[in-house]
Write an enzyme that holds these catalytic residues in place. Structure first.
Site, PDB file in Angstrom:
ATOM      1  CE  LYS A 197      -2.860   2.356   3.404  1.00 50.56           C
ATOM      2  NZ  LYS A 197      -1.911   3.466   3.582  1.00 50.56           N
TER       3      LYS A 197
ATOM      4  CE  LYS B 257       4.932   0.979  -2.446  1.00 53.78           C
ATOM      5  NZ  LYS B 257       4.003   1.644  -1.529  1.00 53.78           N
TER       6      LYS B 257
ATOM      7  CG  ASP C 176      -4.048   0.561  -7.619  1.00 50.68           C
ATOM      8  OD1 ASP C 176      -4.565  -0.479  -8.053  1.00 50.68           O
ATOM      9  OD2 ASP C 176      -4.622   1.657  -7.595  1.00 50.68           O
TER      10      ASP C 176
ATOM     11  CE  LYS D 137       5.763   8.907  -3.912  1.00 49.87           C
ATOM     12  NZ  LYS D 137       5.314   7.551  -4.105  1.00 49.87           N
TER      13      LYS D 137
END
Ligand SMILES: Nc1ncnc2c1ncn2[C@@H]1O[C@H](COP(=O)(O)OP(=O)(O)OP(=O)(O)O)[C@@H](O)[C@H]1O
Ligand SMILES: [Mg+2]
Length: 291
Positions: free
Chosen positions: A14, A19, A131, A45
């Protein structure tokens, strides 16, 4: 050229769950142990590799491709801590196009120019968004790029929900040669019941916890210096945790297809934990009053 097999690992989870922090510390620990490592940021990003480069951003593959049509893949590879090869796939401007396109384009560029073979890498670690709904983000698990997937999750429901969605994706692509699940990296584990919740989720989905990682101020301090914990505080207890995690991931072989919970099972599972947590709270209140 050596016939060494590069181990390809994807880390999902998530948004904001840790991460990039975890991936960068794994890369740093493996590089410290003498391995040749590439960290491949798959987040639009393009900030995955920041703490491997003193807090600096690097141009992404999509940035370079927007400047000129033909890009030499070497231009997109930057050296970071311990000689780690840092790559950022990048993404379109927010709200424009498929955010997963950067991953597909970047992986293809490196494959076409045979970079993985040329650099003779031991590990490529992909830092991917949680996602998997968009096809691009599923690329590392779908097309035989990564062999082993690990997910970073806390005991928070939304993190577990994202992990469960990832497990659904792995189940779906496993029939067509997709990546398999190595396990869960349990981040921000600071109480016993955090562990119990995540242990229970792992058992229910037929996977395992690879490592419990506590929430730690050492990580915050290192990040503020633009560094991994491995670089900034190599003698800390947190660095020991990341080294142990890196060793487990390096040695890991037997990834499996998890058993994702369906919506009803997930609802019942979370409702069961809500009841247990209320009971834990009541018991501790009773103990406080009795003292
Ligand atoms: N174990 C930890 N202890 C303390 N802070 C942590 C820990 N893990 C992650 N963090 C902090 O949480 C924040 C988010 O972490 P990070 O950027 O790694 O998450 P992410 O999953 O990559 O986020 P995004 O989805 O935005 O890419 C950072 O400020 C990081 O330092
Ligand atoms: Mg990140």
């Amino acid at each position: 050229m050596s016939a060494k097999k590069t181990k390809q690992i994807a880390i999902y989870g998530k948004g904001g769950i840790g991460k990039s922090t975890t991936t960068s510390n794994i890369s740093a620990a493996l590089a410290d142990a003498g391995y040749k490592v590439m960290q491949f940021g798959c987040d639009p990003k393009a900030d995955s590799t920041n703490t491997l480069r003193g807090g600096e951003y690097i141009p992404s593959v999509l940035d370079l491709l927007s400047e000129k049509r033909r890009v030499d893949a070497h231009e997109a590879i930057f050296l970071g801590f311990g000689g780690i090869y840092c790559v950022e796939a990048g993404g379109p401007a927010p709200g424009v196009g498929c955010a997963g396109r950067g991953i597909i384009t970047a992986v293809e560029l490196l494959k076409q120019q045979r970079i993985f073979e040329e650099l003779d890498l031991d590990y490529v670690i992909y830092d991917v968004l949680g996602d998997v709904v968009c096809g691009g983000f599923a690329v590392p698990i779908r097309e035989g790029i990564a062999e082993h997937v690990f997910t970073v999750s806390s005991a928070d429901f939304m993190a577990i929900y994202a992990a469960n969605n990832l497990f659904k994706g792995i189940e779906k692509y496993s029939n067509s040669g997709g990546a398999l699940l190595g396990g869960i990296i349990a981040n921000s584990m600071n109480t016993d019941f955090h562990r119990e919740i995540i242990d229970d989720f792992a058992a229910r989905t037929k996977t395992q916890i690879v490592q419990y990682v506590p929430r730690s101020l050492t990580v915050t301090q290192a990040e503020l210096q633009g560094k991994t914990t491995i670089e900034a505080a190599p003698d800390s207890a947190q660095a020991d945790v990341y080294r142990a995690l890196a060793k487990r991931i390096a040695e890991h072989t037997d990834s499996k297809v998890p058993t994702a919970l369906n919506p009803k099972e997930l609802r019942e599972w979370s409702a069961g934990w809500a009841d247990q947590l209320i009971e834990i709270e009541r018991a501790s209140e009773r103990a406080r009053v009795a003292a």
